[in-house]
Design a protein around this motif. Sequence first.
Motif, PDB file in Angstrom:
ATOM      1  N   PHE A  34       0.794  -0.932   0.093  1.00  0.00           N
ATOM      2  CA  PHE A  34       0.002  -0.206   0.009  1.00  0.00           C
ATOM      3  C   PHE A  34       0.938   1.199   0.087  1.00  0.00           C
ATOM      4  CE2 PHE A  34       0.872  -0.594   4.482  1.00  0.00           C
ATOM      5  CZ  PHE A  34       1.310   0.659   4.955  1.00  0.00           C
ATOM      6  N   VAL A  35       0.234   2.334  -0.333  1.00  0.00           N
ATOM      7  CA  VAL A  35       0.872   3.714  -0.298  1.00  0.00           C
ATOM      8  C   VAL A  35      -0.209   4.547   0.584  1.00  0.00           C
ATOM      9  CG1 VAL A  35       2.000   5.757  -1.206  1.00  0.00           C
ATOM     10  CG2 VAL A  35       2.376   3.628  -1.992  1.00  0.00           C
ATOM     11  N   ARG A  36       0.160   5.269   1.519  1.00  0.00           N
ATOM     12  CA  ARG A  36      -0.830   6.317   2.449  1.00  0.00           C
ATOM     13  C   ARG A  36      -0.311   7.530   2.465  1.00  0.00           C
ATOM     14  NH1 ARG A  36      -2.073   1.990   6.013  1.00  0.00           N
ATOM     15  NH2 ARG A  36      -0.629   2.525   7.638  1.00  0.00           N
ATOM     16  N   ASP A  37      -0.772   8.632   2.284  1.00  0.00           N
ATOM     17  CA  ASP A  37      -0.305   9.991   2.451  1.00  0.00           C
ATOM     18  C   ASP A  37      -0.116  10.151   4.141  1.00  0.00           C
ATOM     19  OD1 ASP A  37      -2.788  10.590   3.824  1.00  0.00           O
ATOM     20  OD2 ASP A  37      -3.383  11.533   1.701  1.00  0.00           O
ATOM     21  N   VAL A  38       0.327  11.321   4.614  1.00  0.00           N
ATOM     22  CA  VAL A  38       0.447  11.729   5.992  1.00  0.00           C
ATOM     23  C   VAL A  38      -0.892  11.841   6.799  1.00  0.00           C
ATOM     24  CG1 VAL A  38       2.587  12.718   5.594  1.00  0.00           C
ATOM     25  CG2 VAL A  38       0.676  13.959   5.466  1.00  0.00           C
ATOM     26  N   THR A  39      -2.060  11.783   5.924  1.00  0.00           N
ATOM     27  CA  THR A  39      -3.292  12.245   6.776  1.00  0.00           C
ATOM     28  C   THR A  39      -3.933  10.426   7.169  1.00  0.00           C
ATOM     29  OG1 THR A  39      -4.390  12.287   4.617  1.00  0.00           O
ATOM     30  CG2 THR A  39      -3.584  14.285   5.822  1.00  0.00           C
ATOM     31  N   GLY A  40      -3.259   9.623   6.421  1.00  0.00           N
ATOM     32  CA  GLY A  40      -3.726   8.242   6.670  1.00  0.00           C
ATOM     33  C   GLY A  40      -4.845   7.789   5.588  1.00  0.00           C
ATOM     34  N   HIS A  41      -4.742   8.458   4.410  1.00  0.00           N
ATOM     35  CA  HIS A  41      -5.600   8.302   3.228  1.00  0.00           C
ATOM     36  C   HIS A  41      -4.712   7.296   2.088  1.00  0.00           C
ATOM     37  CE1 HIS A  41      -8.158  11.375   4.725  1.00  0.00           C
ATOM     38  NE2 HIS A  41      -9.189  10.692   4.139  1.00  0.00           N
ATOM     39  N   TYR A  42      -5.245   6.101   1.909  1.00  0.00           N
ATOM     40  CA  TYR A  42      -4.586   5.368   0.779  1.00  0.00           C
ATOM     41  C   TYR A  42      -4.721   6.005  -0.442  1.00  0.00           C
ATOM     42  CZ  TYR A  42      -4.911   1.662   4.048  1.00  0.00           C
ATOM     43  OH  TYR A  42      -5.050   0.905   5.228  1.00  0.00           O
ATOM     44  N   LEU A  80       3.096   4.683  13.648  1.00  0.00           N
ATOM     45  CA  LEU A  80       4.034   3.948  12.816  1.00  0.00           C
ATOM     46  C   LEU A  80       4.442   4.823  11.535  1.00  0.00           C
ATOM     47  CD1 LEU A  80       3.087   0.099  13.205  1.00  0.00           C
ATOM     48  CD2 LEU A  80       5.341   1.232  14.063  1.00  0.00           C
ATOM     49  N   ASP A  81       3.551   5.075  10.977  1.00  0.00           N
ATOM     50  CA  ASP A  81       3.734   6.245   9.553  1.00  0.00           C
ATOM     51  C   ASP A  81       4.499   7.353   9.781  1.00  0.00           C
ATOM     52  OD1 ASP A  81       2.064   4.260   8.184  1.00  0.00           O
ATOM     53  OD2 ASP A  81       0.348   5.440   8.230  1.00  0.00           O
ATOM     54  N   GLN A  82       4.248   7.725  11.065  1.00  0.00           N
ATOM     55  CA  GLN A  82       4.828   8.949  11.476  1.00  0.00           C
ATOM     56  C   GLN A  82       6.393   8.754  11.958  1.00  0.00           C
ATOM     57  OE1 GLN A  82       3.585  12.100  11.369  1.00  0.00           O
ATOM     58  NE2 GLN A  82       5.729  12.841  11.391  1.00  0.00           N
ATOM     59  N   ALA A 107       0.699  -9.767  10.192  1.00  0.00           N
ATOM     60  CA  ALA A 107       1.657  -9.716   9.172  1.00  0.00           C
ATOM     61  C   ALA A 107       2.811  -9.267   9.484  1.00  0.00           C
ATOM     62  CB  ALA A 107       0.899  -8.582   8.223  1.00  0.00           C
ATOM     63  N   ALA A 108       3.872  -9.376   8.570  1.00  0.00           N
ATOM     64  CA  ALA A 108       5.150  -9.300   8.751  1.00  0.00           C
ATOM     65  C   ALA A 108       5.892  -8.389   7.515  1.00  0.00           C
ATOM     66  CB  ALA A 108       5.940 -10.615   9.012  1.00  0.00           C
ATOM     67  N   GLY A 109       6.448  -7.326   7.601  1.00  0.00           N
ATOM     68  CA  GLY A 109       7.163  -6.948   6.561  1.00  0.00           C
ATOM     69  C   GLY A 109       7.670  -5.681   6.774  1.00  0.00           C
ATOM     70  N   TYR A 110       7.697  -4.635   5.748  1.00  0.00           N
ATOM     71  CA  TYR A 110       8.597  -3.259   5.988  1.00  0.00           C
ATOM     72  C   TYR A 110       7.659  -2.094   5.516  1.00  0.00           C
ATOM     73  CZ  TYR A 110      13.132  -5.646   5.958  1.00  0.00           C
ATOM     74  OH  TYR A 110      14.417  -6.192   6.401  1.00  0.00           O
ATOM     75  N   ARG A 111       7.674  -1.050   6.176  1.00  0.00           N
ATOM     76  CA  ARG A 111       7.250   0.410   6.253  1.00  0.00           C
ATOM     77  C   ARG A 111       8.356   1.279   5.824  1.00  0.00           C
ATOM     78  NH1 ARG A 111       2.183   1.673   9.555  1.00  0.00           N
ATOM     79  NH2 ARG A 111       1.658  -0.470   9.109  1.00  0.00           N
ATOM     80  N   PHE A 112       8.238   1.873   4.927  1.00  0.00           N
ATOM     81  CA  PHE A 112       9.243   2.978   4.241  1.00  0.00           C
ATOM     82  C   PHE A 112       8.632   3.944   3.638  1.00  0.00           C
ATOM     83  CE2 PHE A 112       8.399  -0.428   1.256  1.00  0.00           C
ATOM     84  CZ  PHE A 112       8.180   0.130   0.021  1.00  0.00           C
TER      85      PHE A 112
END
Length: 352
Positions: A34-42, A80-82, A107-112
């Motif tokens: 996925f990709v989300r913006d800083v407000t939490g919208h996809y 986590l996003d922040q 789930a297991a993975g990466y956020r970047f």
Amino acid sequence: MDEVDFRTLPTEAGGPPDRNPYAALADLAPAAAFVRDVTGHYVWANHAYAHLYGTTRDAVIGRHLADLDGPADVARFLTLDQEVMTEGRPVRHTLTYQRADGCSGHAAGYRFPVRWGATPCVAGIYVDVTDYSQVLDQRHRAEADLRALRDHSGLACVRLTRGGRVSEAGTAVAEVLRVRLSDLIGLPADTLLADTPERATLQRTWGDLITGRRRSARVSAVLVDAEGWQRRARIQLTAVCDTVPHVTRASRVSGVWAVVTHLGLRDRAQPALTAAQVRILALLAAGGSNADIAEELHLSRQTVDYHLSRLRELLGAATRPALVARAYVLGILSPQAWPPRSATAAHPSSPV
């Protein structure tokens, strides 16, 4: 790590983003992304990610985290996003989420950090490990139950490697063998056995177990403790197989569990009895007179008298009842069989 612009990855001759082969690859990948913006919208999600929530990717894109997850999860995911946006580097972690069926998923993975056009965003790639986690939990519970059974049931049991060394042991075994549990681990099983005819039979049975020809067997042996005393034992052996597909049973056998099901009296030295002497003890325990025993074995009365006299000497028993009692407590006769028979009989219907 440099931020990646998901919308400006190389395309065919500068084609539009929706024809980007990398985007198509990500869209059809089995890993959830996925990709989300800083407000939490996809701003983007692939089919695998939407599947986690029981919906479609078009129904995810443009929506807010709160439309898919509960308040506690929303707060945690935004934090986590922040963290990723602030530190500007990938973060690897595992997380739990609410599945469409109401159950918790893992789930297991990466956020970047990435850029979607000119907009800084957070991307994530995850693999659903719910089924794996459940299997792992079941295995841990089974191992805990097995340890509890091993340590608190009073059963004398050990796990042996393919090479015949002790890899696990219960406290009851350490007590029987008069050794510390820590000293027992790593010992070759052969050093715990007396050199008796049963030992050769046990070694042949062991070969059948580790080569996969047998799954389990019941054998007899004479155990020797740290003080040199001996105890006749009846032992249940069970091969332990790893669940590895497409391999032979022999290569899957990783060890053998040995559980003592009957233990004879601790004595300085076990008497070496002939098959005829053991048969006489069995007939005596069944209530047979000297004449009955002589007739059954086709022996003379004098021969039977001699054997009984010799048995009283070997077992240290002054009377016929004491002779029978000693035969049972020493483990020479099986306490679980009637008519009486040898504890080392290979088959239940065999008297010796």
